[in-house]
Design an enzyme around this catalytic site. Structure first.
Site, short mmCIF file in Angstrom:
data_model
loop_
_atom_site.label_atom_id
_atom_site.label_comp_id
_atom_site.label_asym_id
_atom_site.label_seq_id
_atom_site.Cartn_x
_atom_site.Cartn_y
_atom_site.Cartn_z
CD1 TRP A 80 18.84 4.65 5.65
CD2 TRP A 80 16.89 5.37 7.08
NE1 TRP A 80 17.66 4.25 5.23
CE2 TRP A 80 16.63 4.37 5.97
CE3 TRP A 80 16.12 6.26 7.68
CZ2 TRP A 80 15.26 3.59 5.71
CZ3 TRP A 80 14.49 5.15 7.32
CH2 TRP A 80 14.44 4.31 6.69
CE LYS A 112 11.54 3.62 11.07
NZ LYS A 112 12.50 2.79 12.15
CG ASP A 327 -12.30 -3.59 18.71
OD1 ASP A 327 -13.02 -4.03 18.78
OD2 ASP A 327 -11.50 -2.83 18.65
CD GLU A 381 -16.44 -5.25 20.19
OE1 GLU A 381 -16.33 -6.28 20.79
OE2 GLU A 381 -15.93 -4.66 20.64
#
Length: 673
Positions: A80, A112, A327, A381
């Site tokens: 890291w 990350k 959605d 929707e």
């Protein structure tokens, strides 16, 4: 003139705006496809370029971060730490890249980005990463390298959904188990898919697939758009689930969220490169969704279109999803997100309060999805009733195959709550279940997950309420409330499912009257999973009344499937009389008769129908469905000749209609000469 206007002359005053919308789409499509040199499908391949990829020469990682000044890839492979060999280089158009030797990164490694910008820096999960996991102790999310020695090989390569009609079982994998925990893809495949197959549904709609940091958001606050939720298992296990569904003849539709993104910066794409408007509008008023506490996309940026269109193609290509239920479409269509708007006249759809860029994106998405798979299914929707939503693009529509008939569940809730039983008027029921645009297909439903969430009530709970806890056993005496609830639950579903013009949807468990609401683990309930699961044993226990409802649902679905292309057969209203609370209609050779009256039963109730012989196919009052068995379903009914209607080939069919029951009769033979 576009067909949408030809089909509906009332749209003529707005023809210019409709044509402008269509032209905007055509212009943008031309731009993205380089004047037709490539296809939309060629354009939507960002997932093959961005993110972490293994090549024969090593790993290559790319990210779009135009506001960044420095980017490092960090992870378990470099403790890291920021290291020069993991520093990304800016190449062009805000894209950054790094190449890493093969031996340095392994399967299951966590990683990350550390992104720096003028005035700050932060850890970020890559926007295009394909797997994100949460540490069980720290609850911190990280991207994870997914490079197994063997990947799942699909047995079914080219699945074609059955849409005749489309019968959708809406599912949430995590709450698909009876145990108080998060259910897995494997458990769902082994335990729930066979139930769905047995019940007769030919499609499942999977919720909460895209990774989301808060489980209780039901999957609607998405953080990682390309990562299937790791709560329920691995990417390979999701692939196996989808393949197993296809083997059973069940299509798999994904509930996709492209209407907004979660605000979380550490887990999602908010302020990814330090800027607030990388994926989202510069104006905070347009960027922040006031009702959902989330961020709205800027559909005017080609990079955002690239991200979202690539996302559509990714799920279809990598996981074999058969399509999407989009959605929050209403929220996308309007600058107001549809909030505080009435939508009572056509002007409300063409008053410049619509977002043309969002409309263009939805049209592009539908064009792309059907280009990738011509048999794909798309469902909108959408609550405002925007004309053309489920009309093909060439006709001036937005290209969805179906739109949700959201008026129907609202109607049922309203009359259950506000109307006396004798005021359940057949004219109103007929209007609500059949009121739709003739050129657009809809998905009808009594209730979806929305009606089952905490703070609301399922239909069965509205009908029976606390009596569910005391009188659902067959070993004790019943109550009037339970008897009424069971009777109406069946009738409501039958009239909704058999008046469809496209498809029908049911949320898992609601078919057998699953008790109580859905409440996900949260601080307010001491992080309990008690109400975020499905108690399948209730439907299996022959000493409880739940199985009556489940058995009826199965018989109803079987009846619908017995007529080829049931959804396309004309619906002919035969009779409606509010004074009697009686409704009757025909589809093909099936005659549906409902007596919604709470007290009056009718002997020899006459209805004018095509002459012939009729046999009972389905009876809500049959004892095997929890009814009283007041009719003898083995008796065949014959029409009585009436010279007044002989030229029309019609006669009087007289039946016994007990209160709160419905029967379905099948015309089995022509009249005897």
């Amino acid at each position: 003139m576009l067909d949408i206007i030809k089909n509906d002359p009332w749209l003529e005053p707005f023809s210019r705006k409709i044509e402008d919308r269509n032209n905007r789409f055509l212009k943008k499509e031309k731009e993205l496809t380089q004047n037709g040199k490539i296809t939309l499908s060629d354009f939507a391949t960002g997932y093959l370029y961005f993110g972490l990829h293994k090549t024969p020469d090593g790993w290559i990682f790319r990210e779009w971060a135009p506001n960044a000044t420095d980017i490092f890839l960090i992870g378990t492979f470099n403790n890291w730490q920021r290291m020069e060999s993991y520093r990304l280089k800016r190449i062009e158009n805000g894209v950054w890249e790094v190449k890493i030797p093969l031996e340095r990164i392994r399967h299951h490694d966590l990683y990350k980005l550390i992104i720096s910008w003028d005035g700050g820096s932060g850890e970020r999960i890559p926007a295009w990463c394909r797997r994100v996991v949460q540490d069980p102790q720290t609850h911190i999310f990280s991207a994870q390298v997914w490079d197994p020695e063997t990947t799942y090989e699909f047995k079914i390569k080219n699945f074609k959904p059955d849409t005749s009609p489309l019968l959708i079982y809406e599912c949430h994998v995590g709450m698909g188990t009876a145990e108080e925990k998060v259910g897995t893809y494997n458990e769902f495949r082994e335990n729930v898919l066979p139930r769905i197959k047995k019940n007769g549904y030919n499609a499942i709609q999977l919720m909460a697939i895209q990774e989301h940091p808060y489980y209780g958001s039901f999957g609607y606050h998405v953080s990682n758009f390309f990562a299937p939720s790791s709560r329920s298992g691995t990417p390979e296990e999701l692939r196996q689930l989808i393949d197993a569904a296809h083997e059973m003849g069940i299509a798999v539709i994904m509930d996709i969220v492209h209407s907004h993104a979660v605000k979380n910066e550490l887990e999602g794409i908010a302020r990814f490169d330090g800027s607030y408007d990388q994926y989202f509008p510069s104006d905070p008023a347009r960027r922040n969704h006031p009702a959902w506490d989330s961020l709205c996309f800027d559909y005017g940026k080609n990079e955002v279109l690239h991200f979202l269109l690539s996302n559509c193609k990714y799920w279809m290509e990598e996981y074999k999803f058969d399509g999407f239920r989009f959605d929050g479409v209403t929220s996308m269509l309007y600058y107001s997100h549809g909030l505080e708007e009435s939508f009572t006249k056509y002007e409300d759809y063409y008053n410049d309060r619509q977002d043309p860029e969002a409309i263009c994106y939805l049209t592009l998405a539908n064009k792309l999805i059907h280009e990738v798979n011509p048999n794909a299914i798309t469902v909108a929707e959408e609550v405002s009733g925007m004309p053309g939503l489920a009309l093909d693009i060439k006709s001036g529509g937005y290209g969805f195959d179906y739109r949700m008939a959201m008026n129907i569940p609202d109607f049922w809730i309203k009359i259950i709550k506000e109307r006396k039983d004798e005021d359940w008027h057949p004219t109103a029921i007929w209007w609500e279940t059949t009121n739709r645009r003739a050129d657009e297909k809809t998905i009808s439903y009594v209730e979806s997950h929305d009606q089952a969430l905490v703070g609301d009530k399922t239909v069965i709970f509205r009908l029976i309420d606390a009596d569910m806890y005391w009188f659902m056993s067959k070993l004790t005496s019943s109550s009037f409330t339970v008897d009424r609830g069971i009777a109406l639950h069946k009738m409501i579903r039958l009239v909704t499912a058999t008046t469809i013009n496209g498809g029908y949807l049911n949320f898992m468990g609601n078919e057998f009257g699953h008790p109580e609401w859905i409440d996900f683990p949260r601080e307010g309930n001491n992080w309990s999973y008690k109400y975020a699961r499905r108690q399948w044993h209730l439907a299996d226990d022959q000493n409880l009344k739940y199985h009556y409802l489940g058995d009826f649902d199965q018989a109803m679905i079987e009846l619908i499937k017995s007529i080829p292309d049931f959804q396309a057969t004309p619906i002919v209203k035969i009779w409606d009389k509010d004074g009697d609370n009686v409704l009757a209609y025909m589809r093909d050779n099936l005659l549906f008769i409902f007596n919604f009256h709470p007290e009056k039963s009718f002997s020899d109730y006459g209805i004018l129908v095509p002459e012939g012989e009729y046999a009972v196919e389905l009876d809500t009052d049959n004892q095997k469905f929890g009814g009283f068995g007041l009719n003898d379903d083995t008796i065949h009914h014959f029409t009585q000749h009436d010279p007044l209607y002989a030229k029309d080939g019609k006669g009087w069919l007289k039946t016994y209609l007990p209160a709160r029951t419905a029967i379905v009769l099948k015309k089995t033979a022509p009249p005897t000469p």
